[in-house]
Scaffold this motif. Structure first.
Motif, PDB file in Angstrom:
ATOM      1  N   LEU B 208       0.762  -1.113   0.288  1.00  0.00           N
ATOM      2  CA  LEU B 208       0.292  -0.162  -0.255  1.00  0.00           C
ATOM      3  C   LEU B 208       1.194   1.274  -0.275  1.00  0.00           C
ATOM      4  N   GLY B 209       2.488   0.853   0.802  1.00  0.00           N
ATOM      5  CA  GLY B 209       2.888   2.075   1.212  1.00  0.00           C
ATOM      6  C   GLY B 209       3.267   2.787  -0.637  1.00  0.00           C
ATOM      7  N   PHE B 210       3.406   2.676  -1.608  1.00  0.00           N
ATOM      8  CA  PHE B 210       3.690   3.568  -2.809  1.00  0.00           C
ATOM      9  C   PHE B 210       2.887   3.121  -3.160  1.00  0.00           C
ATOM     10  N   GLY B 211       1.890   3.115  -3.434  1.00  0.00           N
ATOM     11  CA  GLY B 211       0.099   4.030  -3.463  1.00  0.00           C
ATOM     12  C   GLY B 211       0.274   5.218  -3.249  1.00  0.00           C
ATOM     13  N   SER B 212       0.660   5.461  -1.654  1.00  0.00           N
ATOM     14  CA  SER B 212       0.705   6.166  -0.603  1.00  0.00           C
ATOM     15  C   SER B 212       0.979   7.420  -1.072  1.00  0.00           C
ATOM     16  N   THR B 213       1.446   9.128   0.095  1.00  0.00           N
ATOM     17  CA  THR B 213       1.413   9.914  -0.167  1.00  0.00           C
ATOM     18  C   THR B 213       2.587  10.058   1.088  1.00  0.00           C
ATOM     19  N   LEU B 214       3.898  11.151  -0.205  1.00  0.00           N
ATOM     20  CA  LEU B 214       4.899  11.036   1.142  1.00  0.00           C
ATOM     21  C   LEU B 214       4.004  11.673   2.209  1.00  0.00           C
ATOM     22  N   ALA B 215       5.732  10.980   3.315  1.00  0.00           N
ATOM     23  CA  ALA B 215       5.562  10.926   4.801  1.00  0.00           C
ATOM     24  C   ALA B 215       5.809  12.484   4.801  1.00  0.00           C
ATOM     25  N   GLY B 216       4.314  13.810   5.635  1.00  0.00           N
ATOM     26  CA  GLY B 216       4.744  15.215   6.220  1.00  0.00           C
ATOM     27  C   GLY B 216       4.193  15.591   4.772  1.00  0.00           C
ATOM     28  N   ASP B 217       3.698  15.629   3.507  1.00  0.00           N
ATOM     29  CA  ASP B 217       3.552  15.857   2.577  1.00  0.00           C
ATOM     30  C   ASP B 217       2.396  15.555   1.793  1.00  0.00           C
ATOM     31  N   SER B 218       1.455  16.181   0.883  1.00  0.00           N
ATOM     32  CA  SER B 218       0.012  15.506   0.202  1.00  0.00           C
ATOM     33  C   SER B 218       0.607  15.272  -1.545  1.00  0.00           C
ATOM     34  N   VAL B 219       1.659  14.834  -1.782  1.00  0.00           N
ATOM     35  CA  VAL B 219       1.867  14.415  -3.634  1.00  0.00           C
ATOM     36  C   VAL B 219       2.206  12.851  -3.217  1.00  0.00           C
ATOM     37  N   TYR B 220       1.911  11.697  -3.820  1.00  0.00           N
ATOM     38  CA  TYR B 220       1.491  10.044  -3.532  1.00  0.00           C
ATOM     39  C   TYR B 220       3.186  10.643  -4.359  1.00  0.00           C
ATOM     40  N   MET B 221       3.469   8.880  -3.660  1.00  0.00           N
ATOM     41  CA  MET B 221       5.169   8.473  -3.913  1.00  0.00           C
ATOM     42  C   MET B 221       4.886   8.445  -5.201  1.00  0.00           C
ATOM     43  N   LEU B 222       4.360   8.340  -6.499  1.00  0.00           N
ATOM     44  CA  LEU B 222       4.414   7.980  -7.395  1.00  0.00           C
ATOM     45  C   LEU B 222       4.828   8.767  -8.121  1.00  0.00           C
ATOM     46  N   ASP B 223       3.597   9.783  -8.705  1.00  0.00           N
ATOM     47  CA  ASP B 223       3.694  10.966  -9.131  1.00  0.00           C
ATOM     48  C   ASP B 223       4.789  11.957  -8.912  1.00  0.00           C
ATOM     49  N   LYS B 224       5.565  12.178  -7.468  1.00  0.00           N
ATOM     50  CA  LYS B 224       7.289  12.447  -7.529  1.00  0.00           C
ATOM     51  C   LYS B 224       7.828  11.533  -7.646  1.00  0.00           C
ATOM     52  N   LEU B 225       7.757  10.414  -7.792  1.00  0.00           N
ATOM     53  CA  LEU B 225       9.062   9.454  -9.012  1.00  0.00           C
ATOM     54  C   LEU B 225       8.899   9.863 -10.237  1.00  0.00           C
ATOM     55  N   ASP B 226       7.753  10.265 -10.880  1.00  0.00           N
ATOM     56  CA  ASP B 226       7.586  10.365 -11.839  1.00  0.00           C
ATOM     57  C   ASP B 226       8.112  11.149 -12.669  1.00  0.00           C
ATOM     58  N   LYS B 227       7.691  12.715 -11.395  1.00  0.00           N
ATOM     59  CA  LYS B 227       8.529  14.262 -11.876  1.00  0.00           C
ATOM     60  C   LYS B 227       9.550  13.822 -12.262  1.00  0.00           C
ATOM     61  N   VAL B 228      10.566  12.696 -11.214  1.00  0.00           N
ATOM     62  CA  VAL B 228      11.823  13.168 -10.562  1.00  0.00           C
ATOM     63  C   VAL B 228      12.393  13.124 -11.448  1.00  0.00           C
ATOM     64  N   VAL B 229      11.658  11.156 -12.069  1.00  0.00           N
ATOM     65  CA  VAL B 229      12.865  10.545 -13.205  1.00  0.00           C
ATOM     66  C   VAL B 229      12.605  11.475 -14.472  1.00  0.00           C
ATOM     67  N   THR B 230      11.793  12.034 -14.985  1.00  0.00           N
ATOM     68  CA  THR B 230      11.414  12.267 -15.985  1.00  0.00           C
ATOM     69  C   THR B 230      12.484  14.405 -15.922  1.00  0.00           C
ATOM     70  N   ASP B 231      12.838  14.459 -15.429  1.00  0.00           N
ATOM     71  CA  ASP B 231      13.704  16.209 -15.141  1.00  0.00           C
ATOM     72  C   ASP B 231      14.945  14.973 -14.832  1.00  0.00           C
ATOM     73  N   LEU B 232      14.577  13.669 -14.615  1.00  0.00           N
ATOM     74  CA  LEU B 232      16.366  13.558 -14.875  1.00  0.00           C
ATOM     75  C   LEU B 232      16.714  12.913 -16.870  1.00  0.00           C
ATOM     76  N   GLY B 233      15.455  12.897 -17.650  1.00  0.00           N
ATOM     77  CA  GLY B 233      16.097  12.602 -18.945  1.00  0.00           C
ATOM     78  C   GLY B 233      14.783  10.976 -19.594  1.00  0.00           C
ATOM     79  N   PHE B 234      15.024  10.262 -18.067  1.00  0.00           N
ATOM     80  CA  PHE B 234      14.345   8.944 -17.963  1.00  0.00           C
ATOM     81  C   PHE B 234      12.995   9.686 -18.513  1.00  0.00           C
TER      82      PHE B 234
END
Lengths: 88, 600
Positions: B208-234
């Motif tokens: 369930l964790g990887f479909g939840s929001t980041l601790a102390g934040d309202s952003v979903y972890m996977l959404d954040k991860l998508d953003k982080v990796v696309t910012d690096l060109g992946f």
């Protein structure tokens, strides 16, 4: 009970069950997880895009349910046609 | 206690456990040696099958694969679990009803042919030895990294332990040690995953964790991860980067390959009844699913942590002098490398290859920041969307092992992972050794060359065959052939394209005959083998570059087993159609294995 006719009916019931189970198997994995993943990804459950969830979680849970359902139904079919094993 | 002592302690205790079990379950008959006397409960067999099946690759490499491939790695998750549906419904119950010891035995009898049996033995030996080489490499990695001993020493210890319980106990000993090994490996896999999930998302259940929001934040972890990796060109983590057709065939090859792996099928010969075989496949999948549903969570969180640690808070890179210790330890074992393309002293991770070729080549020198100098840096290319070129080489295999260190978990958790990795490798190796020895002592000696040997003699040769196989496996582990990764893909492709179709047809068709089966097996085997050799080389240089433009319909060599399987089916069925039907007693045998009841 174990006439050739009875065997044929038993085998047909078995094939029907296997076919139905494999249809579901195919739909959740190849269907939801691979072929229609982009369409499903428009929907979300929690933080998961739906297609992504099916590919990494949902398909596995479905497989589990399928095998136990199959084992349960097969035992019923075995006894219905009188071909179940003895208790040895 | 320091990490090394703890690791020694954990591995030592687990070895003691395995040997104790082995001594208590010595095999006395060939039946006990090959199939544990057919008296293993479905639940126990399910657990043993799970350990048998989850290899060093599943434990060590799979989450790493998911971490770097994202959605595209889903095919491994679906393929390696979906195969059990095929196994439970199409193969396991019928082979249990058939009730003998080996797969080649079934193929030989069903297709009334010694040639068919020998072709099956060749497929089986090829699949099993390729697989075992991968397990031994896993043992080597864990020992050299965590115990800092020589790989050879580590291997010798591992071989000695397998020797004791496989040679003494046969299938009986292997079954009960696999049950213990399952417990060790699943505990080792789950504990760090729970900690990391809690750390990143605040949810203790990784699934369930990887479909939840980041601790102390309202952003979903996977959404954040998508953003982080696309910012690096992946590509986006949850998006696809491969052709649908290729994913389709790859999933098929993995599923059919799983169902056709001899060491997995043979486990279903050990339960008492047909109904138990069905149920047992379900239990096996329950135990496997625990790891397989955690793995994608581990993969996504490992990727998230790795990027954040290397590129730092501001995503600009972290100075090499301030990089955490784990980076340097793995650099020392040659599985991480850094080359400062833009000379800013910062370690920066993005899309693109930081090195030329597959592995970094280290010189003896130490660079100006204290890093190990590599002699094969790539020409730096800044991927579209990224701010800098990639400077870091990370071996995918280290993700599970390094994950707890990256997350800063206590040493005992890391030591646990080491014991788990060893358990996963040994349990699979033992299962493979057994099918190898059974096919040599039972199929080759007893049934083909020297049919008159006594049971006691056969048992003795079975033990000799295991001993020889352990030595070969150890040799492969000490001198890992450069083609381990390639050949594991080959093992699945070959199982899917050679064994799976003929076993399936042997049960579900009464018409497929000797010539059909042999030509089907050979077509699948040769087609798949040649396609992989053509692009991957293995013993010789590849004939063509392994790129999309050269592939048949855009299918990768890993996925070609799916097509090979279809060819096998088509050839076997059409050849049988034009030749004479199998003899009446074979058709009767097929009739008999289709019903669980023993009479008739």
């Amino acid at each position: 009970m174990s006439t050739p006719e009875n065997h044929r009916k038993y085998w047909r019931a078995n094939l029907k069950l296997v076919f139905c189970c494999l249809l579901v198997w195919f739909i959740v994995s190849f269907g939801c997880g691979v072929l229609f993943v982009d369409e499903l990804n428009q929907y979300k459950i929690g933080g998961f895009k739906l297609g992504f969830w099916f590919a990494q979680q949902g398909s596995i849970f479905t497989f589990l349910i399928l095998i136990f359902f199959y084992a349960y139904r097969m035992n019923k079919i075995d006894s219905k046609y009188g071909v179940q094993e003895g208790d040895d | 206690m320091e990490l090394r002592t703890l690791t020694l302690l954990f591995i030592g205790i687990s070895f003691l456990l395995y040997i104790t079990i082995a001594i208590r379950s010595k095999a006395k008959t060939t039946g006990e040696f090959y199939v544990a006397g057919g008296g293993v409960s479905p639940l126990m067999n399910g657990m043993a099958t799970a350990a048998d099946w989850m290899s060093a690759a599943a434990f060590i490499s799979m989450a790493g694969l998911i971490a770097f491939l994202g959605y595209d790695a889903s095919v491994y998750l679906m393929g390696w679990t979906g195969g059990y549906v095929l196994l439970a419904m199409l193969l396991a119950p019928y082979l249990r009803k058939y009730g003998k010891f080996t797969i080649p035995e079934f193929i030989g009898e069903r297709y009334y042919s010694k040639t068919a049996r020998i072709v099956a033995i060749i497929c089986l030996l090829f699949i099993s030895f390729t697989y075992i080489a991968g397990q031994m490499r896993g043992v080597g990695i864990v020992f050299s990294r965590f115990l800092e001993v020589d790989i050879i020493t580590g291997l010798m210890i591992g071989m000695a332990v397998v020797f004791v319980y496989a040679v003494l106990g046969g299938m009986k000993g292997i079954t009960y040690t696999q049950v213990a090994q399952y417990c060790v490996l699943i505990f080792a896999y789950t504990v760090p995953a729970v900690f990391i999930s809690l750390q990143i998302t605040g949810n203790p259940i990784p699934q369930l964790g990887f479909g939840s929001t980041l601790a102390g934040d309202s952003v979903y972890m996977l959404d954040k991860l998508d953003k982080v990796v696309t910012d690096l060109g992946f590509n986006a983590y949850t998006g696809s980067g491969q052709s649908t057709l290729n994913l389709f065939f790859l999933t098929m090859a993995l599923m059919a390959g799983t169902a056709g792996l001899p060491h997995v099928i043979v486990r279903f010969f050990t339960v008492p009844k047909v109904a138990d075989a069905r149920k047992s496949a379900g239990y096996a999948l329950v135990f496997i699913a625990v790891l397989f549903t955690i793995a994608p969570a581990v993969g996504s969180m490992a990727r998230f942590n790795l990027i954040n640690t290397i590129n730092g808070e501001n995503a600009e890179g972290v100075a090499y002098k301030e990089i955490p210790g784990w980076f340097k330890t793995w650099e020392n074992s040659g599985l991480i490398a850094w080359y400062d393309h833009n000379n800013d002293g910062k370690v920066q991770y993005a899309k693109g290859s930081s090195i030329e070729g597959n592995r970094p080549i280290f010189s003896e020198q130490v660079g100006s920041h204290g890093e190990r100098v590599i002699t094969n840096p790539a020409v730096p290319v800044i991927a579209p969307g990224a701010k800098f070129a990639n400077e870091v080489y990370v071996d995918r295999d280290i993700m599970v092992l390094a994950n707890p260190e990256i997350a800063g978990l206590p040493p005992w958790v890391i030591a646990l992972i080491a014991a788990g990795g060893i358990a996963a490798a040994l349990s699979t190796a033992a299962g493979l050794l057994l099918v190898i020895s059974a096919s040599i002592s039972h199929d080759l000696l007893k049934s083909t060359f020297t049919p008159n040997i006594s049971e006691k003699k056969e048992l003795f040769f079975g033990r000799v065959a295991i001993t020889v196989s352990i030595i070969i496996a150890g040799y492969l582990g000490a001198n890992p052939p450069g083609w381990v990764a390639e050949t594991v893909a080959m093992a699945f492709g070959l199982a899917a394209s050679s064994l799976f179709p003929v076993i399936l047809l042997g049960i579900f068709s009464k018409k497929v005959n000797r010539i059909g089966a042999i030509s089907g097996m050979l077509t699948g085997l040769i087609f798949t083998f040649c396609y992989i050799i053509y692009f991957k080389g293995v013993f010789i240089a590849p004939f063509a570059e392994n790129i999309e433009a050269n592939w048949l319909f855009g299918i990768t060599p890993q996925a070609i087993g799916g097509l090979g399987m279809i060819l096998n089916f088509v050839v076997a069925i059409s050849v049988s159609y034009f030749t004479s039907e199998p003899p009446a007693q074979v058709q009767k045998m097929v009739e008999a294995i289709r019903t669980p009841a023993t009479q008739s």
